[in-house]
Scaffold this active site. Structure first.
Site, PDB file in Angstrom:
ATOM      1  N   ASN A 197      22.273  10.610  60.207  1.00  0.00           N
ATOM      2  CA  ASN A 197      21.281   9.620  60.586  1.00  0.00           C
ATOM      3  C   ASN A 197      20.249   9.431  59.472  1.00  0.00           C
ATOM      4  OD1 ASN A 197      19.438   7.990  61.801  1.00  0.00           O
ATOM      5  ND2 ASN A 197      19.293   9.150  63.695  1.00  0.00           N
ATOM      6  N   ASP A 198      19.434  10.451  59.246  1.00  0.00           N
ATOM      7  CA  ASP A 198      18.354  10.290  58.276  1.00  0.00           C
ATOM      8  C   ASP A 198      18.870  10.021  56.853  1.00  0.00           C
ATOM      9  OD1 ASP A 198      16.570  10.739  60.334  1.00  0.00           O
ATOM     10  OD2 ASP A 198      16.606  12.901  60.022  1.00  0.00           O
ATOM     11  N   VAL A 199      20.044  10.580  56.518  1.00  0.00           N
ATOM     12  CA  VAL A 199      20.558  10.425  55.148  1.00  0.00           C
ATOM     13  C   VAL A 199      21.106   9.028  54.877  1.00  0.00           C
ATOM     14  CG1 VAL A 199      21.055  12.878  54.868  1.00  0.00           C
ATOM     15  CG2 VAL A 199      22.855  11.363  55.707  1.00  0.00           C
ATOM     16  N   VAL A 200      21.184   8.187  55.933  1.00  0.00           N
ATOM     17  CA  VAL A 200      21.625   6.806  55.717  1.00  0.00           C
ATOM     18  C   VAL A 200      20.545   5.813  56.154  1.00  0.00           C
ATOM     19  CG1 VAL A 200      24.088   7.313  55.914  1.00  0.00           C
ATOM     20  CG2 VAL A 200      22.806   6.746  57.979  1.00  0.00           C
ATOM     21  N   ALA A 205      14.739  14.088  62.011  1.00  0.00           N
ATOM     22  CA  ALA A 205      13.410  13.781  61.518  1.00  0.00           C
ATOM     23  C   ALA A 205      12.619  12.998  62.561  1.00  0.00           C
ATOM     24  CB  ALA A 205      13.485  13.002  60.209  1.00  0.00           C
TER      25      ALA A 205
END
Lengths: 461, 90
Positions: A387-390, A428
């Site tokens: 999620n956060d990495v994209v 996050a």
């Protein structure tokens, strides 16, 4: 005695060669074997050189340790690797602290204490004990025994600072106050145990890779400090190698999140913050939810597919299912690559090990810099539990906690298919505007189930 | 003198570590961590010695240290081997 010291250096040379061979997957396994031979040399030399050792006691200890260690090693699931490394960091730090403590009890009061010996004992006990308790907290968080979310309270930083100051004061007093030495020694043990706990509890979620790397480094520093206590070069060199390794990984993890180490340790990001979600939360997103059948048709029309695995893949144990889908797509002449973000998962390299377990060839695993240019020509990016990495907010939304973090440019693909269990935000705690993009399609459900269904639908096309 | 000598060794070893470990590719970072865990089990050397020289308290502390360090050595090397075995080419 002088002679044995050479063997410790030889052991250290074996460790260095072993680590050097880790520079390529082809030679890595041999490297690990070479390092273990180095350890065997160090152990045998110690047993032979120090006569009248308490062999019975040592044998008992080693048998117990070997049984526990090998049970862990054989039974741990690849998804549980972060916990295992966390707890092993703890044992390493604990062993170093115990050796320094044993040295304290044997030498102190016998007129053998020098300032150097006492300071190194204090250092070794401090770092070792802190690593021990901190690692157990990290283990508990990863294993789910305690909340994986950051635990924060008012005055936490002040409390940590006070403990740290008291700890340093007691260490200094221990070295300089021969009369009260025992009291201060115990104070150092208790305060460092406490500090280990209080500095790890406010860190959680996606920041765990940093914590594990840092504790890894501490366990090495503790071993080196014990080497100072015993004046043993073998321990010093090995400890320095591990310390350097942990620090390098810590640095890579921090860069992967575009955050300073201080920010990770004191920032408590990962806590769901009100209002921290920026513009994305305010806007109503238009989310397109597809079935696996519809998704299968998109895959059928694609030539180049990039799979983006995240922690959700590990939780769902979906690595094998992912590889089966990839195999099928490849058998239809399509290209399938994997994009691995440095902080995907809960420890450095977590995703790579999971996919290696599922027999994905390591050449197909691409890191951030290698894969990002590939998204321009990618037909389908399949995001599995990441999620956060994209999250494109990292590029432009200055109010986002992940602003500035390097991300995988999945949104540049023709179609992005995102699998998530629910619409809940990632670790996050921030919404992801990517879910509402025109070229984004959501397929809800457990990753493993979804991939199994997808494979079935692909075969029926 | 001792102090200067061992500090020299420590500092040089950090540089060696830095050189060697920056060359480990990201794909092997988990085995690197578990392998370096095993290496930090070198504290076993100190643990073995302290069962002898530590006096009564020292002996017991040494025993626990031997257990902890052996867990690290066995567990660390074995699990690293288990992982590295899985990394295959196409």
């Amino acid at each position: 005695m002088e002679f044995t010291k050479l063997f410790y250096v030889l052991a250290a040379v074996f460790f260095i060669i072993g680590l050097k061979k880790l520079s390529h997957p082809k030679t890595a396994r041999n490297g690990n074997i070479i390092a273990s031979v180095g350890m065997l040399i160090a152990i045998v030399v110690t047993l032979v050189a120090f006569d009248v050792l308490n062999y019975k006691l040592i044998a008992i200890g080693m048998i117990i340790g070997a049984i526990i260690g090998s049970t862990f090693a054989i039974r741990v699931k690849m998804t549980g690797m972060p916990q295992m490394v966390a707890i092993f960091n703890g044992f390493g730090g604990g062993a170093s602290a115990l050796v320094a403590a044993a040295e304290f009890y044997s030498k102190v009061g016998h007129g053998e204490q020098t300032t150097f010996l006492l300071s190194t004992i204090a250092l070794s006990v401090l770092v070792g004990t802190l690593t021990f308790t901190g690692s157990f907290i990290a283990f508990g968080k990863l294993q789910g025994f305690i909340s994986g979310q950051p635990i924060v309270f008012k005055g936490q930083k002040v409390l940590n600072a006070l403990i740290a100051i008291a700890l340093i004061t007691c260490s200094v007093m221990m070295v300089n106050n021969p009369d009260q030495m025992m009291t201060y020694f115990l104070a150092v043990v208790i305060l460092s145990a406490l500090l280990g706990i209080t500095i790890v509890i406010p860190i959680g979620g996606a920041d765990m890779p940093v914590v594990i790397s840092l504790l890894n480094s501490y366990s090495g520093i503790a071993a080196a400090a014990t080497g100072f206590v015993l004046l043993n070069n073998g321990l010093i060199i090995s400890g320095a190698l591990v310390g350097a390794s942990g620090l390098i990984l810590t640095n890579i993890m921090c860069k992967g999140m575009n955050r300073s180490l201080a920010n990770v340790i004191f920032g408590a990001v990962g806590l769901t913050q009100e209002g921290a979600s920026g513009d994305a939360a305010g806007k109503q997103m238009n989310i397109k939810s597809y079935s696996t059948e519809e998704a299968a048709m998109i895959f059928d029309a694609a030539d180049k597919i990039i799979i983006v695995p995240g922690y959700g893949l590990a939780v769902a144990q979906a690595q094998h299912a992912a590889r089966e889908v990839a195999d099928y797509l490849e058998s239809k002449g399509k290209t399938v690559l994997y994009a691995i973000h440095p902080v995907a998962g809960r420890m450095p390299g977590h995703m790579n090990v999971l996919l290696a377990e599922a027999n994905v060839p390591y050449e197909h695993l691409k890191d951030l810099d290698e894969i990002n240019p590939e998204f321009d020509t990618c037909d389908v990016a399949l995001v599995l539990g990441a999620n956060d990495v994209v999250n494109p907010a990292a590029r432009h939304d200055k109010s986002s906690p992940i602003y500035g973090m390097p991300i995988l440019d999945v949104d540049k693909s023709r179609t992005v298919i995102i699998n998530k269990r629910t619409m809940n935000p990632g670790f996050a705690g921030i919404q992801n505007e990517l879910f509402g993009f025109d070229n984004t399609i959501m397929v809800f459900g457990d990753a493993k189930q979804m991939l199994t269904d997808l494979l079935k639908d692909l075969k029926e096309l | 003198m001792d102090m200067i000598n061992i500090l020299t060794v420590f500092i040089l070893a950090i540089f060696v570590g830095n050189e060697v470990i920056t060359k480990v590719p990201p794909t092997l970072h988990t085995p690197l961590m578990s392998g370096s865990n095993a290496i930090s089990g070198i504290a076993i050397v100190g643990a073995i010695i302290s069962t002898k020289v530590g006096g009564e308290i020292g002996t017991w502390l040494g025993l626990v240290a031997v257990i902890f360090a052996t867990i690290n050595v066995f567990g660390g090397f074995m699990v690293t081997d288990r992982m590295l075995k899985m990394f295959k080419r196409k």
